[in-house]
Structure formats: structure tokens, C-alpha cells
Motif scaffolding. Structure first.
Motif, PDB file in Angstrom:
ATOM      1  N   PHE A 120       0.864  -1.174   0.000  1.00 20.05           N
ATOM      2  CA  PHE A 120       0.000   0.000   0.000  1.00 20.05           C
ATOM      3  C   PHE A 120       0.900   1.223   0.000  1.00 20.05           C
ATOM      4  O   PHE A 120       1.695   1.430   0.922  1.00 20.05           O
ATOM      5  CB  PHE A 120      -0.928   0.007   1.217  1.00 20.05           C
ATOM      6  N   PHE A 137      -2.613  -0.883  -8.817  1.00 16.25           N
ATOM      7  CA  PHE A 137      -4.028  -0.586  -8.654  1.00 16.25           C
ATOM      8  C   PHE A 137      -4.136   0.814  -8.061  1.00 16.25           C
ATOM      9  O   PHE A 137      -3.507   1.114  -7.045  1.00 16.25           O
ATOM     10  CB  PHE A 137      -4.688  -1.629  -7.743  1.00 16.25           C
ATOM     11  N   PRO A 169      -6.905   3.069  -6.668  1.00 18.82           N
ATOM     12  CA  PRO A 169      -8.314   3.257  -6.288  1.00 18.82           C
ATOM     13  C   PRO A 169      -8.682   4.732  -6.204  1.00 18.82           C
ATOM     14  O   PRO A 169      -7.827   5.592  -5.970  1.00 18.82           O
ATOM     15  CB  PRO A 169      -8.378   2.605  -4.900  1.00 18.82           C
ATOM     16  N   ILE A 220      -9.569  -2.660  -2.359  1.00 22.30           N
ATOM     17  CA  ILE A 220      -8.103  -2.701  -2.332  1.00 22.30           C
ATOM     18  C   ILE A 220      -7.589  -3.937  -1.611  1.00 22.30           C
ATOM     19  O   ILE A 220      -6.470  -4.368  -1.851  1.00 22.30           O
ATOM     20  CB  ILE A 220      -7.482  -1.424  -1.725  1.00 22.30           C
ATOM     21  N   ALA A 223      -6.867  -6.582  -4.072  1.00 23.02           N
ATOM     22  CA  ALA A 223      -5.687  -6.194  -4.855  1.00 23.02           C
ATOM     23  C   ALA A 223      -4.410  -6.461  -4.060  1.00 23.02           C
ATOM     24  O   ALA A 223      -3.431  -7.002  -4.594  1.00 23.02           O
ATOM     25  CB  ALA A 223      -5.777  -4.727  -5.253  1.00 23.02           C
ATOM     26  N   LYS A 235      -0.662  -6.878  -5.577  1.00 23.09           N
ATOM     27  CA  LYS A 235      -0.576  -5.628  -6.342  1.00 23.09           C
ATOM     28  C   LYS A 235      -0.014  -4.494  -5.485  1.00 23.09           C
ATOM     29  O   LYS A 235      -0.045  -4.543  -4.259  1.00 23.09           O
ATOM     30  CB  LYS A 235      -1.945  -5.237  -6.876  1.00 23.09           C
ATOM     31  N   VAL A 282      -0.822  -0.930  -4.483  1.00 16.92           N
ATOM     32  CA  VAL A 282      -1.989  -0.054  -4.418  1.00 16.92           C
ATOM     33  C   VAL A 282      -1.497   1.350  -4.095  1.00 16.92           C
ATOM     34  O   VAL A 282      -0.813   1.560  -3.094  1.00 16.92           O
ATOM     35  CB  VAL A 282      -2.988  -0.553  -3.352  1.00 16.92           C
ATOM     36  N   CYS A 331      -2.432   5.370  -3.496  1.00 20.20           N
ATOM     37  CA  CYS A 331      -3.565   6.225  -3.161  1.00 20.20           C
ATOM     38  C   CYS A 331      -3.126   7.476  -2.413  1.00 20.20           C
ATOM     39  O   CYS A 331      -2.223   7.433  -1.575  1.00 20.20           O
ATOM     40  CB  CYS A 331      -4.551   5.442  -2.307  1.00 20.20           C
TER      41      CYS A 331
END
Length: 188
Positions: free
Chosen positions: A13, A42, A44, A92, A95, A100, A102, A104
Motif C-alpha cells: 500500500f 491498482f 483506487p 483494495i 488487490a 498488487k 496499491v 492512493c
């Protein structure tokens, strides 16, 4: 900030943080376009209790929807800043479970909750000189004069509070800042 999600493993993340007006959403949008169809990433959309804006890509929540989502554990991450509610949907989690990365835009106040919720968290701090930030905040015309002054005064201590994995100074050519962000992301 209360969290309701157990730590996840595998993926990463990436918290994109920085003062208002630093250009976080623009860099995220350009990095997403540059990374194209790379399925290892990813991006989001945040949900915010604010109307749509040309300066930020987000979904809209009413204050009541935000409160219900927090109460019912519908969000993977949520926080409050500047009198608004912000949330990231639970999509998420799958993901991250798939490995993945992520990416954000989150508030610095949400970093601790992200670190509690996700096993691997990286922090990208996007910033710019005060004069650049002031010009950007003025251009978007969203802040009241008192809010504007308060945001600028907070920015002075911003970098000292953030323990970033990378800091990107977003001035000059956007391509340089986007290249720095995408290099960091692809190296993960």
C-alpha cells in the motif's frame, strides 16, 4: 483513527501524502497513465464527502453515507481532514492479497492506520515550495481565506513529520516528478 481490517500480506500500500496544493492527484493521474496496462498496480479512487472538483479525482459520499460506512466497516481505510470524511473502499484488500501495488492519495493522519491495516506500507511525500503551493491553492479557488492561511502555515512543519520513503518536489516540468514517482513504484 479506528481501523477495522486485519493486516494484509503480499501487496504494498503506497501512501501518497503531502500538503494541499502539492499536486498529488495530478502526479497519481499521470503515473497511472504512464504505467498504462501494467496489472501489478491498482489506483483506487478515494471517496470524499465533497462535491466533484476538476483538481481531484474522487467519488462522492454524503456525510451520512460516510458515517454508515465507518460504522458498518465498509472501508479498508478512512479518516477525517479539513472537516471532510475520506474513505478507500475494501476493493483494495483483494488487490493487496493478489500482490498488487496499491497507490492512493491519503492524509498524513491516515498513515498510522494504513500501517496498522496493511503489512507493507510505503510513503511518498509530494511537496513544493510555499509560493507554488499558494498559487495552486489560489487557482483552485476552493479554500476560504482563513483556511488558505492555515493550510500554508501547516506546510512549514509537514516534511519534518513525515518519514517518507521518497520525497518528490513537484515544481517545474511535471514529467520529472512523474518519472520520479513511476521509477519508485516500478522498483517496488
Amino acid at each position: 483513527m479506528k481501523t477495522s481490517t486485519p493486516p494484509q500480506t503480499r501487496g504494498i500500500f503506497v501512501c501518497i501524502v503531502g500538503p494541499s496544493g502539492a499536486g498529488k492527484d495530478t502526479l497519481i493521474r499521470l503515473a497511472r497513465a504512464k504505467l498504462g496496462d501494467d496489472q501489478s498496480f491498482f489506483f483506487p479512487r478515494r471517496l470524499v464527502t465533497r462535491p466533484l472538483s476538476p483538481f481531484e479525482d474522487h467519488g462522492i459520499l454524503s456525510p451520512e453515507q460516510f458515517e454508515a460506512g465507518v460504522r458498518d466497516g465498509l472501508f479498508a481505510l478512512h479518516w477525517r481532514a479539513h472537516g471532510l470524511g475520506y474513505a478507500i473502499e475494501r476493493t483494495i484488500l483483494s488487490a493487496i492479497a493478489l500482490g498488487k501495488i496499491v497507490v492512493c492519495n491519503v492524509s498524513r493522519d491516515a498513515i498510522a492506520a494504513a500501517q496498522q491495516n496493511f503489512a507493507d506500507v510505503k510513503i511518498v511525500c509530494v511537496t513544493a515550495p510555499e509560493a507554488v503551493i499558494a498559487a495552486r491553492l489560489t487557482a483552485r479557488g476552493r479554500d476560504a481565506p482563513a483556511d488558505f492561511a492555515e493550510r500554508l502555515s501547516r506546510n512549514a512543519s509537514y516534511l519534518a513529520e513525515i518519514k517518507a520513503d521518497i520525497t518528490i518536489v513537484n515544481i517545474g516540468e511535471q514529467a520529472e516528478a512523474v518519472d520520479a514517482l513511476t521509477r519508485f513504484l516500478t522498483a517496488l
